[in-house]
Design a protein around this motif. Structure first.
Motif, PDB file in Angstrom:
ATOM      1  N   LYS A  12       0.828  -1.205   0.000  1.00 26.84           N
ATOM      2  CA  LYS A  12       0.000   0.000   0.000  1.00 26.84           C
ATOM      3  C   LYS A  12       0.864   1.258   0.000  1.00 26.84           C
ATOM      4  N   ILE A  13       1.883   1.269   0.837  1.00 25.04           N
ATOM      5  CA  ILE A  13       2.776   2.425   0.918  1.00 25.04           C
ATOM      6  C   ILE A  13       3.542   2.597  -0.385  1.00 25.04           C
ATOM      7  N   LYS A  14       4.042   1.502  -0.929  1.00 26.20           N
ATOM      8  CA  LYS A  14       4.789   1.554  -2.200  1.00 26.20           C
ATOM      9  C   LYS A  14       3.903   2.062  -3.327  1.00 26.20           C
ATOM     10  N   LYS A  15       2.650   1.603  -3.358  1.00 30.47           N
ATOM     11  CA  LYS A  15       1.712   2.051  -4.400  1.00 30.47           C
ATOM     12  C   LYS A  15       1.509   3.556  -4.312  1.00 30.47           C
ATOM     13  N   LEU A  16       1.316   4.065  -3.114  1.00 30.07           N
ATOM     14  CA  LEU A  16       1.142   5.509  -2.944  1.00 30.07           C
ATOM     15  C   LEU A  16       2.422   6.256  -3.301  1.00 30.07           C
ATOM     16  N   PHE A  17       3.543   5.741  -2.864  1.00 28.23           N
ATOM     17  CA  PHE A  17       4.823   6.402  -3.108  1.00 28.23           C
ATOM     18  C   PHE A  17       5.163   6.439  -4.595  1.00 28.23           C
ATOM     19  N   ASP A  18       4.826   5.381  -5.307  1.00 27.98           N
ATOM     20  CA  ASP A  18       5.146   5.283  -6.732  1.00 27.98           C
ATOM     21  C   ASP A  18       4.161   6.020  -7.630  1.00 27.98           C
ATOM     22  N   ASN A  19       2.978   6.336  -7.122  1.00 31.11           N
ATOM     23  CA  ASN A  19       1.963   6.991  -7.937  1.00 31.11           C
ATOM     24  C   ASN A  19       1.609   8.332  -7.299  1.00 31.11           C
ATOM     25  N   ARG A  20       2.197   9.382  -7.802  1.00 34.27           N
ATOM     26  CA  ARG A  20       2.025  10.714  -7.211  1.00 34.27           C
ATOM     27  C   ARG A  20       0.565  11.167  -7.224  1.00 34.27           C
ATOM     28  N   TYR A  21      -0.197  10.761  -8.239  1.00 31.20           N
ATOM     29  CA  TYR A  21      -1.616  11.131  -8.297  1.00 31.20           C
ATOM     30  C   TYR A  21      -2.368  10.514  -7.115  1.00 31.20           C
ATOM     31  N   ASP A  22      -2.184   9.215  -6.892  1.00 30.26           N
ATOM     32  CA  ASP A  22      -2.849   8.541  -5.767  1.00 30.26           C
ATOM     33  C   ASP A  22      -2.377   9.096  -4.434  1.00 30.26           C
ATOM     34  N   LEU A  23      -1.091   9.408  -4.353  1.00 29.27           N
ATOM     35  CA  LEU A  23      -0.526   9.971  -3.126  1.00 29.27           C
ATOM     36  C   LEU A  23      -1.171  11.322  -2.816  1.00 29.27           C
ATOM     37  N   LEU A  24      -1.250  12.172  -3.810  1.00 26.34           N
ATOM     38  CA  LEU A  24      -1.847  13.491  -3.611  1.00 26.34           C
ATOM     39  C   LEU A  24      -3.335  13.378  -3.276  1.00 26.34           C
ATOM     40  N   LYS A  25      -4.024  12.470  -3.926  1.00 28.47           N
ATOM     41  CA  LYS A  25      -5.444  12.241  -3.653  1.00 28.47           C
ATOM     42  C   LYS A  25      -5.643  11.791  -2.199  1.00 28.47           C
ATOM     43  N   PHE A  26      -4.782  10.869  -1.735  1.00 26.13           N
ATOM     44  CA  PHE A  26      -4.842  10.390  -0.353  1.00 26.13           C
ATOM     45  C   PHE A  26      -4.525  11.525   0.613  1.00 26.13           C
ATOM     46  N   TYR A  27      -3.479  12.277   0.293  1.00 26.18           N
ATOM     47  CA  TYR A  27      -3.002  13.355   1.161  1.00 26.18           C
ATOM     48  C   TYR A  27      -4.031  14.467   1.318  1.00 26.18           C
ATOM     49  N   LYS A  28      -4.800  14.735   0.268  1.00 25.73           N
ATOM     50  CA  LYS A  28      -5.767  15.832   0.295  1.00 25.73           C
ATOM     51  C   LYS A  28      -7.058  15.495   1.026  1.00 25.73           C
ATOM     52  N   LYS A  29      -7.213  14.256   1.454  1.00 27.07           N
ATOM     53  CA  LYS A  29      -8.414  13.905   2.223  1.00 27.07           C
ATOM     54  C   LYS A  29      -8.383  14.674   3.538  1.00 27.07           C
ATOM     55  N   PRO A  30      -9.554  15.049   4.027  1.00 27.01           N
ATOM     56  CA  PRO A  30      -9.568  15.810   5.285  1.00 27.01           C
ATOM     57  C   PRO A  30      -9.045  14.984   6.460  1.00 27.01           C
ATOM     58  N   ILE A  31      -8.333  15.636   7.341  1.00 25.81           N
ATOM     59  CA  ILE A  31      -7.776  14.978   8.524  1.00 25.81           C
ATOM     60  C   ILE A  31      -8.886  14.642   9.521  1.00 25.81           C
ATOM     61  N   PHE A  32      -9.831  15.537   9.641  1.00 25.65           N
ATOM     62  CA  PHE A  32     -10.901  15.359  10.617  1.00 25.65           C
ATOM     63  C   PHE A  32     -12.212  14.994   9.930  1.00 25.65           C
ATOM     64  N   THR A  33     -13.077  14.335  10.668  1.00 21.01           N
ATOM     65  CA  THR A  33     -14.408  14.041  10.157  1.00 21.01           C
ATOM     66  C   THR A  33     -15.209  15.343  10.119  1.00 21.01           C
ATOM     67  N   SER A  34     -16.310  15.333   9.409  1.00 20.32           N
ATOM     68  CA  SER A  34     -17.110  16.555   9.265  1.00 20.32           C
ATOM     69  C   SER A  34     -17.727  17.006  10.593  1.00 20.32           C
ATOM     70  N   ASN A  35     -17.922  16.087  11.512  1.00 21.63           N
ATOM     71  CA  ASN A  35     -18.509  16.454  12.811  1.00 21.63           C
ATOM     72  C   ASN A  35     -17.496  16.320  13.952  1.00 21.63           C
ATOM     73  N   ALA A  36     -16.217  16.449  13.657  1.00 20.36           N
ATOM     74  CA  ALA A  36     -15.164  16.289  14.661  1.00 20.36           C
ATOM     75  C   ALA A  36     -15.303  17.274  15.818  1.00 20.36           C
ATOM     76  N   TYR A  37     -15.590  18.518  15.507  1.00 22.13           N
ATOM     77  CA  TYR A  37     -15.694  19.527  16.564  1.00 22.13           C
ATOM     78  C   TYR A  37     -16.811  19.181  17.541  1.00 22.13           C
ATOM     79  N   ASP A  38     -17.968  18.805  17.011  1.00 28.95           N
ATOM     80  CA  ASP A  38     -19.099  18.447  17.878  1.00 28.95           C
ATOM     81  C   ASP A  38     -18.772  17.235  18.741  1.00 28.95           C
ATOM     82  N   GLU A  39     -18.107  16.247  18.159  1.00 28.62           N
ATOM     83  CA  GLU A  39     -17.730  15.047  18.910  1.00 28.62           C
ATOM     84  C   GLU A  39     -16.727  15.381  20.010  1.00 28.62           C
ATOM     85  N   TYR A  40     -15.757  16.230  19.681  1.00 30.88           N
ATOM     86  CA  TYR A  40     -14.760  16.639  20.675  1.00 30.88           C
ATOM     87  C   TYR A  40     -15.429  17.411  21.808  1.00 30.88           C
TER      88      TYR A  40
END
Length: 109
Positions: free
Chosen positions: A65-93
């Motif tokens: 999985k790591i190698k696939k992401l590392f070797d494919n910059r498009y997939d890596l960037l797509k993965f990286y751009k996902k939000p860190i927090f869930t949409s209701n993270a503040y309310d849950e916290y």
């Protein structure tokens, strides 16, 4: 790009600074810990590479999985751009803090 962050203990509701610091530093965490309960309601599990099982088979899958992401910059960037927090993270916290305060007050009363 990646950061290996492993908890010292694997158990429900156990989360230390390791995962948040990895995310805060701009890395994609390779996380060995329990991301269930309140943690999964705050942190987006799709932005974290989970290493739940440390068996040889699981480690091989993780490596692929790591190698696939590392070797494919498009997939890596797509993965990286996902939000860190869930949409209701503040309310849950906020709910977690209120619950903690209520339990603490009951304990000292």
């Amino acid at each position: 790009i990646f950061n290996i962050c492993s908890e010292n203990f694997y158990g429900a509701k156990y989360l230390t600074e390791k995962l948040p610091q990895s995310l805060n530093s701009g890395c994609i965490p390779i996380y060995h810990g329990d991301l269930s309960d309140i943690n999964s309601k705050i942190f987006n599990p799709e932005r974290i590479i989970m290493a739940k099982d440390l068996s040889p088979v699981s480690m091989l899958q993780l490596k692929k999985k790591i190698k696939k992401l590392f070797d494919n910059r498009y997939d890596l960037l797509k993965f990286y751009k996902k939000p860190i927090f869930t949409s209701n993270a503040y309310d849950e916290y906020k709910k977690f803090i209120e619950d903690f305060e209520m339990k603490f007050k009951a304990m000292i009363s």
